[in-house]
Scaffold this motif. Structure first.
Motif, mmCIF file in Angstrom:
data_model
loop_
_atom_site.group_PDB
_atom_site.id
_atom_site.type_symbol
_atom_site.label_atom_id
_atom_site.label_comp_id
_atom_site.label_asym_id
_atom_site.label_seq_id
_atom_site.Cartn_x
_atom_site.Cartn_y
_atom_site.Cartn_z
ATOM 1 N N LYS A 59 -6.955 7.253 -1.511
ATOM 2 C CA LYS A 59 -8.131 8.480 -1.450
ATOM 3 C C LYS A 59 -9.291 9.100 -1.173
ATOM 4 C CE LYS A 59 -4.406 10.664 -5.100
ATOM 5 N NZ LYS A 59 -3.928 11.227 -6.872
ATOM 6 N N GLU A 60 -9.165 10.562 -0.541
ATOM 7 C CA GLU A 60 -10.829 10.639 -0.286
ATOM 8 C C GLU A 60 -11.511 10.299 -1.446
ATOM 9 O OE1 GLU A 60 -13.643 11.325 2.362
ATOM 10 O OE2 GLU A 60 -11.149 10.440 3.224
ATOM 11 N N TYR A 91 -18.494 7.581 -3.680
ATOM 12 C CA TYR A 91 -17.509 7.074 -3.999
ATOM 13 C C TYR A 91 -17.126 6.674 -5.533
ATOM 14 C CZ TYR A 91 -16.770 6.404 0.756
ATOM 15 O OH TYR A 91 -16.597 6.326 2.256
ATOM 16 N N ASN A 107 -11.497 5.010 2.384
ATOM 17 C CA ASN A 107 -10.338 6.145 3.372
ATOM 18 C C ASN A 107 -11.028 6.094 4.322
ATOM 19 O OD1 ASN A 107 -8.971 8.189 4.906
ATOM 20 N ND2 ASN A 107 -8.194 8.990 2.582
ATOM 21 N N GLU A 109 -10.343 8.325 7.218
ATOM 22 C CA GLU A 109 -10.366 8.965 8.326
ATOM 23 C C GLU A 109 -11.630 10.195 9.058
ATOM 24 O OE1 GLU A 109 -7.119 11.505 6.373
ATOM 25 O OE2 GLU A 109 -5.654 10.233 5.411
ATOM 26 N N LYS A 110 -12.296 10.444 7.578
ATOM 27 C CA LYS A 110 -13.880 10.866 8.071
ATOM 28 C C LYS A 110 -14.438 10.140 8.381
ATOM 29 C CE LYS A 110 -12.225 15.304 5.563
ATOM 30 N NZ LYS A 110 -12.299 16.003 4.303
#
Length: 129
Positions: A59-60, A91, A107, A109-110
């Motif tokens: 998860k982010e 984090y 994660n 994605e970003k």
């Protein structure tokens, strides 16, 4: 007897001057231990360089760390990951035995938006509270 011998005999043994020895200051100071040894404190390494890996299913805002790495940097709930001295991310720590001790899984994605790719070298340290 002459006068000098008479004065030496009249003085008690404690008051008579003894020949002085020359003391080397460096050797005397070398015998003094450092303060960290006297107080029993050792400097603990609080940060480490690791590989930042992108993992699916994470998860982010969560980072997976190996328990050995977590012991090394300190048992904390949050860590700060710094990439190239300019990108800082915070984090929440989740301990996972599957993660190698020299990696952190996050994660991804970003992160490419910031110019960070998979397998980048990063510094991980505990977040200052």
């Amino acid at each position: 007897m002459n006068m000098v011998e008479e004065t030496k005999q009249e003085k008690p043994a404690e008051e008579q001057e003894l020949p002085r020895k020359k003391i080397d200051v460096r050797s005397a100071l070398a015998m003094i231990p450092p303060a960290s040894q006297v107080l029993g404190r050792q400097k603990k390494q609080r940060e480490r360089r690791v590989r930042l890996r992108f993992a699916e299913g994470v998860k982010e805002g969560i980072a997976l760390l190996n328990p050995e790495l977590l012991k090394e940097i300190g048992e904390v709930e949050h860590v700060e990951v710094v990439v190239a001295h300019r990108h800082r991310f915070r984090y929440r720590v989740v301990v996972d035995e599957k993660v190698p001790p020299n990696e952190i899984w996050v994660n991804g994605e970003k992160l490419p938006e910031y110019g960070i790719s998979d397998n980048s070298i990063a510094t991980v340290r505990p977040v200052k509270a």
